[in-house]
Design an enzyme around this catalytic site. Structure first.
Site, short mmCIF file in Angstrom:
data_model
loop_
_atom_site.label_atom_id
_atom_site.label_comp_id
_atom_site.label_asym_id
_atom_site.label_seq_id
_atom_site.Cartn_x
_atom_site.Cartn_y
_atom_site.Cartn_z
N PRO B 280 0.99 -1.43 0.11
CA PRO B 280 0.04 -0.06 -0.14
C PRO B 280 0.58 1.38 0.21
O PRO B 280 1.43 1.59 0.67
CB PRO B 280 -0.67 -0.15 1.45
CG PRO B 280 -0.35 -1.25 1.86
CD PRO B 280 1.20 -1.96 1.17
N ASP B 454 5.95 2.68 1.83
CA ASP B 454 5.59 1.94 2.39
C ASP B 454 4.72 2.28 3.50
O ASP B 454 5.35 1.98 5.05
CB ASP B 454 6.25 0.73 2.55
CG ASP B 454 5.75 -0.70 2.52
OD1 ASP B 454 4.28 -0.84 3.30
OD2 ASP B 454 5.87 -1.51 2.57
N HIS B 455 3.21 2.17 3.39
CA HIS B 455 2.24 2.64 4.28
C HIS B 455 1.80 1.64 5.25
O HIS B 455 2.50 2.23 6.13
CB HIS B 455 1.29 3.24 3.46
CG HIS B 455 -0.17 4.46 4.49
ND1 HIS B 455 0.46 3.99 5.87
CD2 HIS B 455 -0.61 4.90 3.31
CE1 HIS B 455 -0.06 4.90 6.55
NE2 HIS B 455 -1.13 5.26 5.46
N ARG B 456 2.12 0.26 5.18
CA ARG B 456 2.36 -0.75 6.16
C ARG B 456 3.26 -0.33 7.54
O ARG B 456 3.28 -0.73 8.44
CB ARG B 456 2.60 -2.31 5.83
CG ARG B 456 1.85 -2.38 4.76
CD ARG B 456 2.40 -3.82 4.68
NE ARG B 456 3.71 -3.39 3.22
CZ ARG B 456 4.40 -4.73 2.51
NH1 ARG B 456 3.29 -5.91 2.64
NH2 ARG B 456 5.60 -4.05 1.91
N LEU B 457 4.52 0.61 7.16
CA LEU B 457 5.55 1.14 7.67
C LEU B 457 5.88 1.89 8.26
O LEU B 457 6.28 2.72 9.44
CB LEU B 457 7.30 0.11 7.31
CG LEU B 457 8.21 0.21 7.82
CD1 LEU B 457 7.73 -0.58 9.51
CD2 LEU B 457 9.31 -0.24 6.67
#
Lengths: 376, 482
Positions: B280, B454-457
């Protein structure tokens, strides 16, 4: 392996491992017809091949050949058989018939072009009546059957007189491993159906790379011929005299139109399958020693000496000639021109072909896209 | 003078071997084909015969050592007889001479009429040529590509519609016909119906041209013929311009064309689709006054130490990224679902548009470079990339990447993350814009800096902090002095 074969019918043998000659009602007559010079020549050809083979193995180890398939141990099988044929007979070899190739006059340079990987083949098959080496196992047995069918067609159509056809029998070489291939079955079916002038010559060298012959067949490979309706013989392939006599006798029958025949030549590959494998990993050293005692050159040399058919001088001459052949081989391999890549494309079809031409143009363009040489 | 025997490939495609034991020692006299050592390859134990005669001068490798194919194994010196000639032949063949001969393509001319000399020389050349160095030449040390070639056989084949009748057999068949995805019965059907299979777009599995495709095309053609109209694009409609014989195409070429996807295009497609569907992405941007950076750039350009080096906004952005990564460690990381890996170093990927397509070579350990060193590294990498010399190894291991879309005249864009990375920075074009400085509107050099994360991080605040730090450095490059 030796134990397994003890139960099987003993191969036809004239000269035993100790160099003692026995008498055979049919086959001995062929030996009696050979003069001393012809007998010596059999030894000469075996010795030349052995030296040639050793040099080729060394050249591969020195990075000069891409690959080598040694034939050491199989000299008698090959020389005895090819010597029994006429130069007009057509040979379809595997990739290990070096003694036969040299016997037919194929030069070191011609023989090595493939193993140096500079050409698909190095000789003109029609010039020697000796087909190109077949790397694809057993494929040559189909080519041989096709060739023999062609001879039959020529006979039928009157293009080839009977007496001339008798000079053009076909030798289809194969190994014990290839004998299990489907191609061989098809070839033999056709050979039997059309009663082709074909001699199947199986060199049973006991190992199909790492698979023993006992895995290929519980019964002698010669017996397979019976199933197709023709005769199969077993001969001691390390006995050059038996190899010669049996091949000569069988060839005569073929020349008389007596259909296909099969000879299983029981021999042993002393070296690796090719330089790319290590035989010590798959076969016991005792077995190798067992066969070393049955060496084809040693027993024949003993007999020639005992019968005073050759002098010490002769053996020295042969050794000298072999050394010269080895030197010629080394020189030929090291001075071989690199592959002419255009030829690869130009010889696919007899006429220009658009796809092949486009591929050729593409490769040329691709190669031209590299720098002249690496800047280091 | 000595002869060197390099480790050959004694199998098929082997790359290395271990020296098990030496059978000779320094000072021993050897003949051609004497066994000098035993090696163990991935396949077998092999005894190596020496191709030279003479005295053993040096055992280059030790027992137990593993060396690569093509590496020196043993040197033989003081050869006698024939070999002395060979040995003496060598000094005349200095490196320069060899090189010039190779260039001119003449290997055997001039003074080398002596057969032995020729054999020796060719032997030497061929020693290099065949298996000794083969496998290596195929891998990392491949010859550099100097230019791009037309990548396949298909894309340039254009045939006018009326030709099918002339296309009777395989020999006269066209390449596109041969590689079009249609089974023999479908080809036969197409031939019967007068349909050119290479013009069809297959609707079957993997783009296979089906019976339906062929029949539909045949029906459409028939309908057009019967209505007396030209094919779709050429249907005369009031208000449409059409010259005689023009079927209404944008440019000279087939109406539709299938182009094979290969090479860099294929790799790029796989990478970006994997990245776009798995990661994402979140993107942030910031407009920044980089006038001071541009002034510094001019100063460096005048510095002899930077002679020949590319000093672009990219260089300062690269320094800024390293600076900002130190202050925001979490952007320099890889997400693994159950954990993520923080990278305490920067391997900086530099996206480069090349004739082959998009290539992202990596400056490894970029944080260890001085500004001048980094300029040199980036210049080298981008030159290599443009000339097609980038090796696969040079494209691996990146931790953060940078893409400069300014030269394309663009202001900002949302790049896709290279696999395994959590941040990619994009630089826009530098434009003179009115900018408020100390309450005054003045013309300044302005650029948009931004990127994807990286939106997860990385949440918006972290992405923002990172981009703001980069912007701060670009605005005030003096910050790099810390």
């Amino acid at each position: 392996m030796a134990e397994a074969h003890a139960e099987q019918p003993a191969p036809i043998q004239l000269l035993d491992a100790d160099g003692k000659l026995s008498h055979h009602p049919v086959y001995s007559t062929y030996i009696e017809q050979l003069d001393d010079a012809a007998l010596r020549d059999l030894y000469r050809h075996m010795a030349l091949e052995r030296r040639f083979d050793a040099e080729a193995t060394s050249l591969q180890r020195q990075g000069q050949l891409a690959l080598w398939a040694p034939a050491q141990g199989q000299e008698a099988a090959q020389v005895g058989t090819i010597a029994a044929l006429k130069p007009t007979d057509r040979v379809f070899p595997t990739y290990r018939e070096h003694a036969m190739a040299l016997y037919r006059g194929i030069s070191a340079e011609e023989l090595m072009a493939t193993f140096r990987a500079v050409r698909h083949t190095g000789w003109d098959p029609n010039a020697y009546n000796f087909n190109n080496y077949a790397i694809v196992l057993a494929s040559q047995t189909l080519h041989a059957a096709g060739w023999a069918m062609g001879i039959n067609q020529d006979l039928r159509s009157g293009n080839l007189p009977r007496d001339k056809a008798a000079d053009e029998i076909v030798l289809a070489c194969l190994g014990d491993g290839a004998s299990s291939q489907g191609d061989v079955h098809e070839s033999m079916v056709f050979a039997a159906s059309y009663q082709l002038p074909m001699l199947y010559f199986i060199q049973n060298n006991h190992w199909a790379i790492s698979v023993p012959t006992s895995t290929q067949s519980p019964s002698p490979l010669a017996n397979r011929a019976t199933g197709y309706g023709f005769e199969g013989l077993r001969v001691d392939g390390n006995d050059v005299l038996a190899s010669y006599a049996v091949a000569k006798h069988t060839a005569e029958q073929l020349r008389n139109g007596q259909g296909p025949k099969l000879i299983e030549s029981v021999t042993y590959r002393m070296g690796a399958h090719t330089t790319a494998d290590d035989p010590t990993k798959y076969r016991p050293s005792e077995e190798v020693e067992h066969w070393a005692d049955r060496d084809p050159l040693t027993r024949y040399k003993t007999w020639l000496e005992n019968e005073s058919k050759a002098t010490e001088e002769f053996f020295e001459q042969v050794e000298q000639e072999a050394a010269e052949l080895a030197a010629e081989l080394r020189e030929a391999v090291q001075t071989m021109e690199p592959i002419d890549i255009e030829r690869v494309f130009d010889t696919v079809y007899t006429e220009p072909h658009r796809q092949v031409q486009a591929e050729k143009a593409w490769l040329k363009d691709y190669e031209a896209g590299f720098a002249e040489e690496e800047t280091s | 003078m000595s002869q060197t025997f390099n480790l050959p490939d004694v199998g098929e495609g082997l790359t290395e071997a271990e020296i098990v034991s030496w059978r000779v020692a320094v000072g021993d006299i050897v003949e051609v084909n004497d066994i000098v050592c035993e090696i163990e390859t991935a396949k077998s134990l092999v005894e190596l015969p020496i191709p030279y005669a003479g005295t053993v001068g040096e055992l280059v490798a030790e027992e137990g050592e593993t060396i690569e194919v093509g590496q020196p194994l043993i040197r033989i010196s003081g050869a006698d007889d024939d070999d002395a000639e060979q040995a003496e032949e060598k000094p005349q063949r200095g490196k320069k001479q060899e090189a010039s001969e190779k260039k001119s393509g003449e290997k055997k001319t001039g003074a080398e009429k002596n057969g032995t000399a020729r054999a020796a020389q060719t032997s030497e050349d061929q020693n290099q040529a065949l298996v000794g160095s083969g496998p290596k030449a195929d891998t990392a040390k491949a010859r550099p590509r100097t230019r791009h070639t037309v990548p396949d056989l298909v894309e340039t084949v254009h045939l006018p519609e009326e030709t099918p009748a002339a296309r009777t057999g395989f020999h006269t068949g066209d390449i596109a016909d041969i590689v079009a995805k249609a089974s023999p019965p479908v080809r036969a059907l197409a031939k019967r119906l007068g349909v050119a299979v290479w013009e069809l777009v297959g609707s079957g599995r993997n783009g296979q041209i089906t019976r339906d495709d062929v029949e539909r095309q045949a029906r459409e053609k028939k309908a057009l013929r019967e209505s007396g109209k030209q094919p779709k694009g050429g249907v005369p409609v009031p208000g449409r311009q059409q010259s005689p014989g023009d079927v209404g195409l944008l440019y000279d070429g087939p109406r539709e064309e299938n182009v094979q996807v290969r090479g860099v295009r294929k790799a790029t497609a796989l990478n970006v689709s994997a990245s776009a569907s798995n990661i994402p992405h979140v993107s942030v941007f910031k407009e920044v006054d980089i006038t001071r950076t541009m002034e510094l750039r001019q100063a460096l350009k005048n510095d002899p130490a930077y002679q020949g080096l590319s000093v672009s906004p990219m260089l300062f952005a690269a320094k800024a990224i390293i600076w900002a990564a130190r202050r925001n460690p979490q952007v320099n990381a890889t997400w693994h679902d159950t954990h993520y890996t923080l990278r305490n170093y920067v391997n900086l990927g530099i996206a480069a548009a090349t004739p082959r397509g998009l290539v992202v070579p990596v400056v490894h350990e970029a944080h260890t470079y001085s500004t001048q060193g980094l300029a040199a590294a980036i210049t080298q990498l981008t030159d290599d990339a443009r000339e097609g010399r980038t090796t696969p190894g040079e494209m691996q291991g990146g931790t953060i990447s940078i893409t400069n879309i300014g030269p394309l005249g663009l202001d900002f864009g949302t790049p896709i993350l290279p696999p395994g990375q959590a941040a990619i920075i994009a630089l826009g074009a530098v434009r003179k814009k009115p900018w408020v400085v100390d309450g005054q509107v003045v013309p300044r050099g302005v650029m948009v800096v931004g990127g994807s994360f990286d939106h997860r991080l990385i949440d918006g605040d972290l992405a923002g902090a990172f981009v703001s730090d980069i912007a701060a450095v670009l605005e005030q490059p003096g910050l790099l002095l810390d």
